[in-house]
Structure formats: structure tokens, C-alpha cells
Enzyme design. Structure first.
Site, PDB file in Angstrom:
ATOM      1  N   GLU A   1     -12.052   2.254   4.999  1.00  0.00           N
ATOM      2  CA  GLU A   1     -11.069   2.518   6.052  1.00  0.00           C
ATOM      3  C   GLU A   1     -11.114   4.029   6.275  1.00  0.00           C
ATOM      4  O   GLU A   1     -10.413   4.801   5.636  1.00  0.00           O
ATOM      5  CB  GLU A   1      -9.669   2.074   5.632  1.00  0.00           C
ATOM      6  CG  GLU A   1      -8.689   2.181   6.792  1.00  0.00           C
ATOM      7  CD  GLU A   1      -7.262   1.911   6.371  1.00  0.00           C
ATOM      8  OE1 GLU A   1      -6.599   1.112   7.048  1.00  0.00           O
ATOM      9  OE2 GLU A   1      -6.812   2.494   5.367  1.00  0.00           O
TER      10      GLU A   1
ATOM     11  N   GLU B   1       0.834  -1.204   0.000  1.00  0.00           N
ATOM     12  CA  GLU B   1       0.000   0.000   0.000  1.00  0.00           C
ATOM     13  C   GLU B   1       0.873   1.261   0.000  1.00  0.00           C
ATOM     14  O   GLU B   1       1.552   1.531   0.998  1.00  0.00           O
ATOM     15  CB  GLU B   1      -0.884  -0.020   1.253  1.00  0.00           C
ATOM     16  CG  GLU B   1      -1.756   1.205   1.415  1.00  0.00           C
ATOM     17  CD  GLU B   1      -2.685   1.110   2.629  1.00  0.00           C
ATOM     18  OE1 GLU B   1      -2.403   0.313   3.539  1.00  0.00           O
ATOM     19  OE2 GLU B   1      -3.688   1.834   2.654  1.00  0.00           O
TER      20      GLU B   1
HETATM   21  C1  LER Z   1      -3.094   3.747   7.336  1.00  0.00           C
HETATM   22  O1  LER Z   1      -3.228   5.092   7.028  1.00  0.00           O
HETATM   23  C2  LER Z   1      -3.610   2.903   6.266  1.00  0.00           C
HETATM   24  O2  LER Z   1      -4.091   3.367   5.258  1.00  0.00           O
HETATM   25  C3  LER Z   1      -3.536   1.466   6.466  1.00  0.00           C
HETATM   26  O3  LER Z   1      -4.224   0.780   5.469  1.00  0.00           O
HETATM   27  C4  LER Z   1      -2.092   1.033   6.525  1.00  0.00           C
HETATM   28  O4  LER Z   1      -1.943  -0.217   7.057  1.00  0.00           O
HETATM   29 MN    MN Z   2      -5.273   2.076   3.936  1.00  0.00          MN
END
Ligand code: LER
Ligand code: MN
Length: 271
Positions: free
Chosen positions: A243, A151
Site C-alpha cells: 500500500e 489498523e
Molecule cells: C491509509 O493511510 C491506510 O493506511 C489504509 O490502510 C487505511 O484504510
Molecule cells: Mn494501511
């Protein structure tokens, strides 16, 4: 396309970008709101009780699209790019266990986000140490039917791999490691979120979504109609996972998010 939200299996550290609530209450809410899955954020894969967890998600008819791992770095400081050999070994052992946990939960994805660590002064060396860790984990994952996703993350959280192009450079050096695109990080690091999704979405095996203020999709300025249209046009048929800051409360955030996304995902190819 399917929808999930991040749930933190963590009581001791406040966790703002996912659900932090009793498990059954959270799973009930996800099902009621029409989610397909729950992304599990697991701080310590050696401590998680996999069988009761699997029973619970199965009972609610939910899938586990991905395992999040960043709390392992936050809580224990283990980094896949650490210059300290014993730390990096501990991180690799944690990730092997994450892969096993994913396998037991019928999840196909383990996320390499915060736990990739930081440059510690020399980004090239950190990158090559990360590649070495990912080579081992890519093979370990492949044998268990689990992919890793790297990511790109914004500069406030790490200095190691902020841009999508840097992540692509890494994933091309290893097998079985793909991309996770998170709209929040893209907005900070890339010139055009929409263009990046269009051009690099084909490398993505998982997507995190939050709006421009990191609240739930629909509460900021991102154009979700355009984003869903792009994902449809490239045939993205995997999970889009919320998220985001769970404000004003997690139920309302998840309700707003799924409404904002589903309204635009209807009639799309691969939806
Ligand atoms: C943290 O900002 C994030 O986006 C998570 O997915 C990282 O593990
Ligand atoms: Mn993330």
C-alpha cells in the site's frame, strides 16, 4: 508469506496508495510480476458486482487476501465510531456487506482503517462506540469465516487509535478482531518499527508495507532485510500487501516492491 497489492475499485476519487487502472490490466501486471493476490479497496460494498469480480480474480489465479474499506468513509462519511447513531448504523450495515463480499470472494479479512472515524472531541466515548460496532461485526464476521483487522493509523489521518498499544486494547475487548500493521503508520507513531513488529506481529493478520517516504519498499530508508527476518522469525505466514504511492508508475512501483521483498523472504520459516 504471500504478497499482494492494493487495487482501488474507484474511478471518481484519485487514489494514490494503490493501483488505479483497468482491472484486467492490473491483474495481468500482478501475475506477471509474481504477486499472489490483490487486495481490493471497495468504496461501496452494495454496488460491487461480486460474481464478475470473482471470475476475474479466479481467471488470473489470484487470491483476495483482504478488503479495504477506507473509501466508504472518504466518499460517504460513514464512521464506525460516530456519535450520530444513524451514521454509525449506516457504517455497520456497510461493514456487514463488506463481510459478505469478502466471504463471496473467499477473502478472510476486512480492514477497519479510515472508517473507524475520528474522536470528535471525546476519544474515550468514540472508542467505546467503536468497540460496540466491532462487537457486532466480529460476531457477524465469525459466522462467515471472515476476520476484522484494526489498523493503527498516524495522527495526520485520524486521532482515534494511532498507536499499536491502543489498538491492542480495543481488540482485547472483542472477538474475531485482530491487528493490521502498516509500516508507514508505525514509522510515524512508534519509536521503533522493528521492535513493534517483533513484539506485536503475532496479533497481525494482515500487513501493509510502504517505505519511509510511502513509496514502494526499496525506495526509502526502511531495512527490508530486517523486517522480513522479523516476520520470518515470528512465523508470520499471511499476506504482506503493498500500500504505497504508485510512483513513478504502478508497474514500476510494484516491480521494485516485490523484488525488494522477495529477495529477503527466501529461506524464511513460514515463507
Ligand atoms: C491509509 O493511510 C491506510 O493506511 C489504509 O490502510 C487505511 O484504510
Ligand atoms: Mn494501511
Amino acid at each position: 508469506m504471500k504478497f499482494s497489492a492494493v487495487y482501488a475499485l474507484e474511478k471518481d476519487i484519485p487514489f494514490r496508495v494503490g493501483i488505479q487502472a483497468p482491472l484486467r490490466e492490473a491483474l495481468t501486471t500482478l501475475v506477471e510480476l509474481g504477486y499472489d493476490g490483490v487486495e481490493l479497496h471497495i468504496p461501496n460494498p452494495f454496488e460491487v458486482e461480486v460474481h464478475p469480480l470473482k471470475r476475474s480474480v479466479n481467471e488470473f489465479g489470484l487470491e483476495v487476501p483482504a478488503i479495504s474499506t477506507g473509501l466508504s468513509y472518504i466518499k460517504y462519511g460513514y464512521s464506525l465510531s460516530s456519535g450520530d447513531e444513524s451514521n454509525r448504523l449506516a457504517a455497520t450495515e456497510f461493514f456487514k456487506k463488506y463481510i459478505e463480499v469478502a466471504h463471496h470472494l473467499d477473502s478472510r479479512i476486512v480492514i477497519v482503517g479510515t472508517a473507524r472515524g475520528r474522536c470528535s472531541g471525546d476519544c474515550n466515548s468514540a472508542k467505546s462506540r467503536l468497540v460496540n460496532s466491532l462487537k457486532i461485526l466480529g460476531i457477524y464476521g465469525r459466522d462467515m469465516g471472515v476476520q476484522l483487522v484494526l489498523e493503527p493509523m498516524n495522527r495526520r489521518e485520524t486521532d482515534l487509535i494511532n498507536r499499536v498499544s491502543e489498538a491492542i486494547d480495543i481488540i482485547k475487548q472483542v472477538d474475531n478482531v485482530w491487528l493490521l500493521l502498516d509500516t508507514y503508520h508505525l514509522l510515524i507513531e512508534e519509536e521503533d518499527v522493528y521492535e513493534v513488529l517483533q513484539n506485536y506481529g503475532m496479533y497481525a493478520r494482515h500487513i501493509h508495507v510502504a517505505d519511509s517516504n510511502r513509496l514502494a519498499p526499496g525506495l526509502g530508508e526502511l531495512r527490508w532485510d530486517t523486517i522480513l527476518m522479523i516476520l520470518g522469525s515470528i512465523g508470520y505466514n499471511k499476506y504482506v500487501s503493498i500500500e504505497a504511492l504508485m510512483e513513478p508508475n504502478y508497474r514500476m512501483a510494484l516491480e521494485i516492491a516485490i523484488k525488494s521483498l522477495k529477495i529477503h523472504s527466501k529461506n524464511l520459516r513460514g515463507a
